[in-house]
Write a protein that holds these residues in place. Structure first.
Motif, PDB file in Angstrom:
ATOM      1  N   HIS A 148      56.357  54.421  31.386  1.00 31.79           N
ATOM      2  CA  HIS A 148      55.947  53.231  32.247  1.00 31.79           C
ATOM      3  C   HIS A 148      55.425  52.229  31.155  1.00 31.79           C
ATOM      4  O   HIS A 148      54.890  52.727  30.215  1.00 31.79           O
ATOM      5  N   ALA A 149      55.074  50.998  31.929  1.00 34.31           N
ATOM      6  CA  ALA A 149      54.353  50.263  31.084  1.00 34.31           C
ATOM      7  C   ALA A 149      53.366  49.334  31.890  1.00 34.31           C
ATOM      8  O   ALA A 149      53.802  49.054  33.264  1.00 34.31           O
ATOM      9  N   TRP A 150      52.359  48.847  31.516  1.00 36.94           N
ATOM     10  CA  TRP A 150      51.389  47.986  32.119  1.00 36.94           C
ATOM     11  C   TRP A 150      50.661  47.226  31.250  1.00 36.94           C
ATOM     12  O   TRP A 150      51.169  47.117  29.989  1.00 36.94           O
ATOM     13  N   CYS A 151      49.388  46.830  31.429  1.00 40.34           N
ATOM     14  CA  CYS A 151      48.723  46.079  30.556  1.00 40.34           C
ATOM     15  C   CYS A 151      47.363  45.892  30.788  1.00 40.34           C
ATOM     16  O   CYS A 151      46.928  46.716  31.704  1.00 40.34           O
ATOM     17  N   SER A 152      46.533  45.489  29.764  1.00 42.54           N
ATOM     18  CA  SER A 152      45.009  45.357  29.845  1.00 42.54           C
ATOM     19  C   SER A 152      44.564  43.988  29.549  1.00 42.54           C
ATOM     20  O   SER A 152      45.204  43.348  28.697  1.00 42.54           O
ATOM     21  N   ILE A 153      43.532  43.382  30.199  1.00 46.01           N
ATOM     22  CA  ILE A 153      42.831  42.254  30.070  1.00 46.01           C
ATOM     23  C   ILE A 153      41.508  42.475  29.558  1.00 46.01           C
ATOM     24  O   ILE A 153      40.444  43.172  30.065  1.00 46.01           O
ATOM     25  N   TYR A 154      41.015  41.820  28.528  1.00 44.80           N
ATOM     26  CA  TYR A 154      39.687  41.981  27.973  1.00 44.80           C
ATOM     27  C   TYR A 154      38.636  41.035  28.810  1.00 44.80           C
ATOM     28  O   TYR A 154      38.859  39.944  29.052  1.00 44.80           O
ATOM     29  N   VAL A 155      37.607  41.920  29.391  1.00 44.55           N
ATOM     30  CA  VAL A 155      36.738  41.105  30.298  1.00 44.55           C
ATOM     31  C   VAL A 155      35.187  41.512  29.605  1.00 44.55           C
ATOM     32  O   VAL A 155      34.928  42.604  29.801  1.00 44.55           O
ATOM     33  N   PRO A 156      34.510  40.323  29.225  1.00 40.46           N
ATOM     34  CA  PRO A 156      33.307  40.702  28.742  1.00 40.46           C
ATOM     35  C   PRO A 156      32.244  41.570  29.391  1.00 40.46           C
ATOM     36  O   PRO A 156      32.098  41.077  30.641  1.00 40.46           O
ATOM     37  N   GLY A 157      31.888  42.710  29.053  1.00 34.32           N
ATOM     38  CA  GLY A 157      30.960  43.509  29.802  1.00 34.32           C
ATOM     39  C   GLY A 157      31.849  44.601  30.271  1.00 34.32           C
ATOM     40  O   GLY A 157      31.043  45.730  30.572  1.00 34.32           O
ATOM     41  N   SER A 158      33.155  44.640  30.429  1.00 35.59           N
ATOM     42  CA  SER A 158      33.951  45.589  30.868  1.00 35.59           C
ATOM     43  C   SER A 158      35.064  46.278  29.934  1.00 35.59           C
ATOM     44  O   SER A 158      35.428  47.134  30.141  1.00 35.59           O
ATOM     45  N   GLY A 159      35.129  45.327  29.001  1.00 35.23           N
ATOM     46  CA  GLY A 159      36.109  45.636  27.936  1.00 35.23           C
ATOM     47  C   GLY A 159      37.584  45.546  28.484  1.00 35.23           C
ATOM     48  O   GLY A 159      37.762  44.801  29.127  1.00 35.23           O
ATOM     49  N   TRP A 160      38.306  46.320  27.832  1.00 33.52           N
ATOM     50  CA  TRP A 160      39.767  46.392  28.194  1.00 33.52           C
ATOM     51  C   TRP A 160      39.874  46.947  29.560  1.00 33.52           C
ATOM     52  O   TRP A 160      39.855  48.147  29.669  1.00 33.52           O
ATOM     53  N   VAL A 161      40.189  46.135  30.593  1.00 32.79           N
ATOM     54  CA  VAL A 161      40.543  46.496  31.901  1.00 32.79           C
ATOM     55  C   VAL A 161      42.216  46.650  32.157  1.00 32.79           C
ATOM     56  O   VAL A 161      42.748  45.506  32.008  1.00 32.79           O
TER      57      VAL A 161
END
Length: 312
Positions: free
Chosen positions: A224-237
């Motif tokens: 499977h494949a998905w992604c992560s987005i970097y959100v300041p304070g939460s890190g890689w979501v």
């Protein structure tokens, strides 16, 4: 805390014995606070001349397999077991300066995030046209809400279609066809997020399909494949636009990369005629277990080479 067991087998068949080049596997999960590797096992047929491990530029554990003898059957069988701590709901604890989009990343983090902010298909205006249909370019929106809207727009607006051909569709192809695989949807979300100024990473791994215990999941029965987005304070979501998942629920993370081409679960080569390859068979089974996890013994059929390791 769920205990997951993953069995993954891949078999190649050839018309006549061929000489095998080096093969590269990405199958060992990344240890972290939310998933702890208990054991992993690899069985290979025919017996390799050498098996070794390296860490790639992203810190993924890569297995390199070399062969000496020709063969007409090539089989890889991997088994992993791990403890998994699911996030039942997104917890966006965002730094004050990044709670509203648009925003600029902190200058101390920007040099490390910059490669993940570069669009893989920089000349593709189709993504920007698609975003403009539901995101006003000049409007300010809560960052968490914006990313969840993007994730849901792909999950609800596109049809999942399994594809046997290699490679990943461009975002423009996915938008034109209104369908794709999990890799296609992950890349589309990454490119959309990058066009909005976010840093995004590609993730490869497995998805657990709960069956009667919960809603059906798309992409089960294969990697499977998905992604992560970097959100300041939460890190890689983590965002799974195929299933509309935010967080790691039902997702087993194996490798991360800047582009899909850098996170191929299995790749290799052979010397022979173009029509020698008869096809490939893949089977993946992800299930939950209860009770303590026994140690893997590393045993295998007599005509296979097997290696195993445990993570503590």
């Amino acid at each position: 805390m769920p205990l997951y067991s993953v069995h993954h087998s891949t078999t190649y068949r050839y018309r006549q014995p061929v000489r095998l080049g080096q093969h590269q596997l990405l199958f060992r999960p990344r240890d972290s606070f939310d998933q702890r590797l208990l054991a992993c096992r690899l069985a290979v047929r025919p017996e390799p001349s050498e098996i070794r491990w390296i860490h790639d530029v992203f810190g993924n554990c890569i297995t390199l397999v070399d062969f000496a003898a020709p063969t007409d059957v090539l089989e890889f069988e991997t088994t992993i077991r791990l403890e998994h701590t699911p996030e039942n709901a997104p917890d966006f604890r965002i730094e004050p300066y990044a709670r509203e989009h648009p925003f600029a990343y902190d200058e101390t983090e920007l040099p490390d995030l910059a490669p993940y902010m570069l669009r893989h298909h920089s000349g593709d205006v189709a993504v920007d046209d698609w975003l403009s249909k539901f995101i006003a370019p000049s409007a300010s929106r809560p960052t968490g809400q914006l990313l969840m809207t993007l994730n849901e727009a792909i999950a609800e607006g596109f049809s999942y279609r399994r594809r046997t051909s290699h490679g990943t569709q461009t975002p423009a192809e996915t938008l034109d066809l209104q369908q794709g695989t999990c890799r296609d949807f992950a890349l589309l979300m990454m490119e959309a997020a990058r066009s909005l100024g976010f840093a995004a990473r590609f993730i490869t791994g497995y998805v657990y399909v709960p069956g009667r215990d919960g809603p059906a999941r798309l992409g089960g029965g294969s990697t499977h494949a998905w992604c992560s987005i970097y959100v300041p304070g939460s890190g890689w979501v983590e965002f799974d636009p195929t299933n509309g998942i935010v967080g790691n629920r039902d997702l087993i993370r194996v490798g991360v990369a800047r582009t899909p081409a850098q996170a191929i679960p299995l790749s290799g080569s052979y010397w022979g005629e173009a029509d020698d390859e008869l096809g490939m068979e893949v089977a993946v089974n992800v299930k939950t277990e209860t009770g303590p996890a026994p140690e893997e013994t590393g045993t295998a059929a007599p005509d296979r080479a097997a290696v195993s390791s445990t993570g503590r």
